[in-house]
Design a protein around this motif. Structure first.
Motif, PDB file in Angstrom:
ATOM      1  N   ARG B 337       0.823  -1.207   0.000  1.00  0.00           N
ATOM      2  CA  ARG B 337       0.000   0.000   0.000  1.00  0.00           C
ATOM      3  C   ARG B 337       0.861   1.263   0.000  1.00  0.00           C
ATOM      4  NH1 ARG B 337      -5.116  -0.337   1.430  1.00  0.00           N
ATOM      5  NH2 ARG B 337      -5.875  -2.346   2.105  1.00  0.00           N
ATOM      6  N   ASN B 369      -2.858  -2.295  -4.783  1.00  0.00           N
ATOM      7  CA  ASN B 369      -3.302  -1.521  -3.619  1.00  0.00           C
ATOM      8  C   ASN B 369      -2.414  -0.328  -3.309  1.00  0.00           C
ATOM      9  OD1 ASN B 369      -5.330  -3.379  -3.226  1.00  0.00           O
ATOM     10  ND2 ASN B 369      -4.116  -4.620  -1.839  1.00  0.00           N
ATOM     11  N   GLU B 371      -1.230   3.012  -2.725  1.00  0.00           N
ATOM     12  CA  GLU B 371      -1.938   4.281  -2.678  1.00  0.00           C
ATOM     13  C   GLU B 371      -1.100   5.422  -2.114  1.00  0.00           C
ATOM     14  OE1 GLU B 371      -5.407   3.204  -0.347  1.00  0.00           O
ATOM     15  OE2 GLU B 371      -4.291   3.634   1.494  1.00  0.00           O
ATOM     16  N   SER B 372       0.090   5.102  -1.612  1.00  0.00           N
ATOM     17  CA  SER B 372       0.907   6.164  -1.030  1.00  0.00           C
ATOM     18  C   SER B 372       2.356   6.002  -1.427  1.00  0.00           C
ATOM     19  CB  SER B 372       0.764   6.111   0.500  1.00  0.00           C
ATOM     20  OG  SER B 372       1.596   7.059   1.102  1.00  0.00           O
ATOM     21  N   ARG B 392      -2.267   3.438 -11.608  1.00  0.00           N
ATOM     22  CA  ARG B 392      -2.707   3.585 -10.221  1.00  0.00           C
ATOM     23  C   ARG B 392      -3.605   4.796  -9.992  1.00  0.00           C
ATOM     24  NH1 ARG B 392      -1.702  -0.617 -10.011  1.00  0.00           N
ATOM     25  NH2 ARG B 392      -3.948  -0.533  -9.651  1.00  0.00           N
ATOM     26  N   ASN B 394      -5.844   4.954  -8.129  1.00  0.00           N
ATOM     27  CA  ASN B 394      -6.249   4.933  -6.719  1.00  0.00           C
ATOM     28  C   ASN B 394      -5.239   5.589  -5.774  1.00  0.00           C
ATOM     29  OD1 ASN B 394      -4.746   2.649  -7.669  1.00  0.00           O
ATOM     30  ND2 ASN B 394      -4.970   1.693  -5.667  1.00  0.00           N
ATOM     31  N   LEU B 395      -4.228   6.250  -6.341  1.00  0.00           N
ATOM     32  CA  LEU B 395      -3.237   6.899  -5.478  1.00  0.00           C
ATOM     33  C   LEU B 395      -3.880   7.978  -4.624  1.00  0.00           C
ATOM     34  CD1 LEU B 395      -0.093   7.398  -7.760  1.00  0.00           C
ATOM     35  CD2 LEU B 395      -0.217   6.027  -5.689  1.00  0.00           C
ATOM     36  N   LYS B 396      -3.521   8.007  -3.311  1.00  0.00           N
ATOM     37  CA  LYS B 396      -4.025   9.055  -2.426  1.00  0.00           C
ATOM     38  C   LYS B 396      -2.916  10.042  -2.072  1.00  0.00           C
ATOM     39  CE  LYS B 396      -8.055   7.142  -0.378  1.00  0.00           C
ATOM     40  NZ  LYS B 396      -8.010   5.665  -0.203  1.00  0.00           N
ATOM     41  N   CYS B 427      -5.768  10.515 -10.837  1.00  0.00           N
ATOM     42  CA  CYS B 427      -5.930  10.097  -9.435  1.00  0.00           C
ATOM     43  C   CYS B 427      -6.928  11.020  -8.745  1.00  0.00           C
ATOM     44  CB  CYS B 427      -4.590  10.110  -8.713  1.00  0.00           C
ATOM     45  SG  CYS B 427      -3.335   9.136  -9.586  1.00  0.00           S
TER      46      CYS B 427
END
Lengths: 173, 586
Positions: B337, B369, B371-372, B392, B394-396, B427
């Motif tokens: 993650r 998964n 995301e960071s 990705r 879904n990157l936060k 994103c």
């Protein structure tokens, strides 16, 4: 459930005293003393010498019926009859509890008030959690609507609290 | 429905309402709910210690058991905030200590904590259970001794990356024999050796100990004993991993590691010798978190290690991992993650460190998964960022630190605008972004247009003009923290978007082009902001209004001007009579 209870009381050779509870709207319920004692309030009354019929002015028949069901299901916990429970039994009770609170919010409120009045620890926890679940992730407006509560903040007061939350007690890191 | 729940019942209900967000909502429902909520809130989070006074917090939440506070701005981590700026824990401890002695937990980040403070905590809070200090400073090991000796219910004592005046390792010996409640102990940032026998006794009487992070001074030999005393550990930070052990000791240590059936997190590993890396193999399959940022492990050994870590979710490592090492991560660590790659400072020519943008691209392809990301790298390309963004969405959190300021795309020599554009466009839930490399106005136009969920943005050595700041302040709706250094951003954008600053926690600008006059104007126009000019050279106040300021730190506050400003910080409250310059505000 009832047969188990009879067996239980026989096993422990305690008196199979019956207590009669009457609701605010005139319904009567005859239950075993062990079940009645799940309510701390009733237990105190019994210890103080009350016998026979106990009138409960704050609880309707409909709600008292459900409360008694809860007490019967959970009679084996935290009391003189406490037994080590099988995992299966624990699981079954969990499921039973989950179904128990699958009722409309108004009924849950009545249950939580009854549980509080009768001081039934497990039921207070179960119903409180159920109510809390209705609050989670909701805005204040949503909560007011669900609970039928009027907003008695003035616009200025509400703004001040909102600001305090955003500026001082922020949610995120 | 006419609902009137007595406050006792509300209390029961609220005991199941835990999150900060829910509690904030609940308190806004009506006045009686506000009252009950405030009396029952146990955990309070204050993200800027100067946004509200300690007294106000204590008044509102008298039942508070746990307080989390943050002090200095993030750029303090890069030594941009001068010593003595502020962020003192004392006023908070004092306020709580007098009237609210039920406090159990203090979690402080980037604050100045003195020994006096620690002594006050030890003396005031009889039920004190947890002290977690992250990036704090100002105290010595004597203060730790005070906590150790007095807090008989202590569960957590964690010092994460703190700067501590180290007067020796005695402090640990002050934990009384009666203390058996320890769950977490982290003294990894201290230098001095603690008395090993006291540490062993402490560990052996702490059956609930789940997290133990040792300092470098604890030898490999000593580690074996400690692990045998605490096989239940979930988190382990080793000490130095480099003693020369004989065969028997190695095999005993290997056995000790294999007994750690619950271990999920591993860190420390200072000076780890390659021949000892296989000692870790038995715990790898269970690890979800691995911090190798202090371990100078070379790529081939890293590949061996990481290919055994199939459950890994968090990896912090140095760029010694190289692209090849990141390939191993990509093929083995499918649950990843969070990835942070730090610069080792290794000379590229000497050791042939070969880590490029490709490493991150490979991981982004293979780890669904992810995301960071925090990635320090010598150079990058737009194409790589476009690919990462596509892989990705879904990157936060995406923090790219190209180490050479103004470095362009090393293949096309173009600015990195298009790369960052791809990131913010794709994103959609991106909350944190750090940009670097050569960037023009366009990059910031893209960020302003697409970065709608962006809460924190860090910019260094970028930009052509003031327009860029304007794009950000007017476009990024969710912007909460903005930190900028060495960019040509100035007055116009700042003054035009003044109102925006009340919707953000803070803005930091250093070595930019903001004038003193603009700071004064902003202060007058926005009285609910603290506009702090940091002026160590003492040039600003005596110079003309047009002179640029070194650093400004602007934050919204309910507390008004702070009373603990050092002489090198100017705010308008120090000199309210100063006249306004001819600069116009919309």
């Amino acid at each position: 459930m009832d047969q188990n209870l009879v067996d239980l009381t026989e096993k422990l050779s305690l008196s199979s005293n019956k207590i009669v509870l009457t609701s605010s709207d005139g319904d009567s319920f005859e239950i075993h003393e062990a079940v009645a004692r799940k309510s701390q309030t009733i237990a105190e009354m019994l210890d103080a010498g009350c016998t026979g019929t106990i009138p409960l002015h704050n609880v309707t028949g409909k709600i008292l019926d459900r409360v008694i069901d809860y007490c019967i299901t959970h009679v084996k916990e935290d009391g003189p009859f406490e037994e080590e429970e099988e995992a299966e039994e624990k699981e079954a009770k969990k499921k039973w509890d989950a179904e128990f609170v699958k009722v409309d919010l108004e009924t849950i409120f009545e249950l939580i008030l009854a549980a509080n009045y009768l001081n039934i620890k497990g039921l207070i926890g179960l119903t409180s959690q159920a109510v809390a679940d209705h609050i989670k992730d909701k805005t204040p407006e949503d909560v007011r609507e669900i609970f039928g509560i009027e907003n008695d903040f003035t616009p200025e007061e509400e703004e001040a609290v909102r600001n305090e939350h955003a500026w001082a007690f922020e949610d995120s890191k | 429905m006419d609902l009137r729940l007595p406050s006792k019942v509300l209390e029961h209900i609220f005991s199941f309402v835990d999150s900060n967000e829910d509690r904030n909502s609940v308190s806004l429902v009506c006045k009686s709910w506000f009252e009950t909520e405030r009396l029952t809130r146990k955990r309070v989070f204050v993200r800027n210690c100067y946004a509200v006074t300690p007294a106000a917090v204590a008044r509102r939440f008298p039942g508070m058991r746990s307080l989390t506070l943050k002090g200095k701005p993030h750029f303090a981590d890069y030594n941009l905030v001068p010593d003595g700026w502020g962020g003192y824990a004392w006023p908070w401890v004092e306020a709580m200590g007098e009237k609210y002695p039920a406090l159990e937990e203090l979690r402080l980040k980037r604050m100045v904590v003195t020994d006096e403070c620690l002594e006050k905590i030890a003396a005031s809070f009889k039920e004190f259970k947890a002290l977690v200090l992250t990036s704090c400073e100002g105290f010595s090991t004597d203060g730790l001794a005070a906590i150790a000796v007095a807090c008989s219910n202590l569960r957590e004592l964690e010092l994460r990356e703190c700067i501590v005046e180290d007067l020796g390792g005695d402090w640990l010996s002050y934990f009384p024999e009666t203390l058996t409640s320890l769950v977490s102990l982290d003294f990894s940032c201290l230098d001095s050796a603690v008395k090993l026998s006291d540490l062993e006794r402490l560990v052996s009487r702490s059956p609930h100990l789940k997290s133990l992070k040792l300092n470098r001074a604890v030898s490999l030999d000593a580690l074996g004993n400690l692990l045998r005393l605490a096989p239940q550990l979930v988190e382990l930070g080793t000490g130095s991993f480099s003693d020369k052990l004989n065969q028997e000791a190695v095999s005993k240590l290997s056995q000790a590691f294999s007994e750690l059936k619950e271990l999920k997190s591993l860190s420390g590993l200072w000076d780890v010798l390659p021949e000892y890396i296989p000692l870790l193999y038995s715990v790898c399959p269970g690890l979800t978190s691995l911090n190798l940022s202090y371990a100078t492990v070379q790529m081939p050994d890293l590949v061996e290690l990481l290919s055994r870590c199939s459950k890994l979710e968090k990896l912090w490592v140095m760029d010694l991992i190289e692209d090849k090492g990141l390939e191993a991560v990509a093929s083995s660590c499918k649950e990843l993650r969070e990835l942070r790659v730090f610069p080792s400072g290794a000379d590229v020519d000497e050791t042939n460190v070969a880590m490029t943008e490709q490493g991150l691209v490979t991981v982004s392809e293979a780890c669904p998964n992810l995301e960071s990301v925090l990635y320090f790298c010598a150079q990058f390309t737009n194409a790589a960022m476009v690919t990462i963004a596509k892989n990705r969405p879904n990157l936060k959190c995406f923090r790219l630190c190209v180490m050479e300021p103004f470095a362009p795309d090393h293949k096309t020599q173009q600015p990195l605008d298009e790369g960052f554009k791809a990131i913010v466009e794709s994103c959609k839930d991106l909350q944190r972004l750090s940009v670097s490399g050569l960037l023009t106005d366009k990059a910031f136009e893209y960020i302003g247009t697409h970065g709608k969920k962006l809460r924190m943005l860090s910019i260094a050595f970028a930009g052509d003009s003031d327009l860029m700041l304007h794009h950000l302040l007017s476009g990024c709706e969710s912007l909460n923290k903005l930190e900028i250094r060495d960019c040509p951003f100035g007055d116009t954008a700042l003054l035009e978007n003044a109102a925006k600053l009340e919707t953000m926690r803070s803005l930091w600008m250093s070595s930019c082009c903001v004038s003193f006059g603009a700071c004064k104007l902003l202060s007058q126009k926005m009285p609910k902001l603290n506009v702090e000019v940091i002026d160590e050279q003492h040039l600003t106040e005596t110079g003309p209004d047009s002179s640029p300021v070194e650093k400004i730190y602007i934050y919204r506050t309910l507390a008004g001007p702070r009373v603990d400003m050092p002489e090198f910080v100017w705010t308008i409250h120090k000199n309210p009579e100063i006249g306004v310059s001819h600069l116009a505000i919309e």
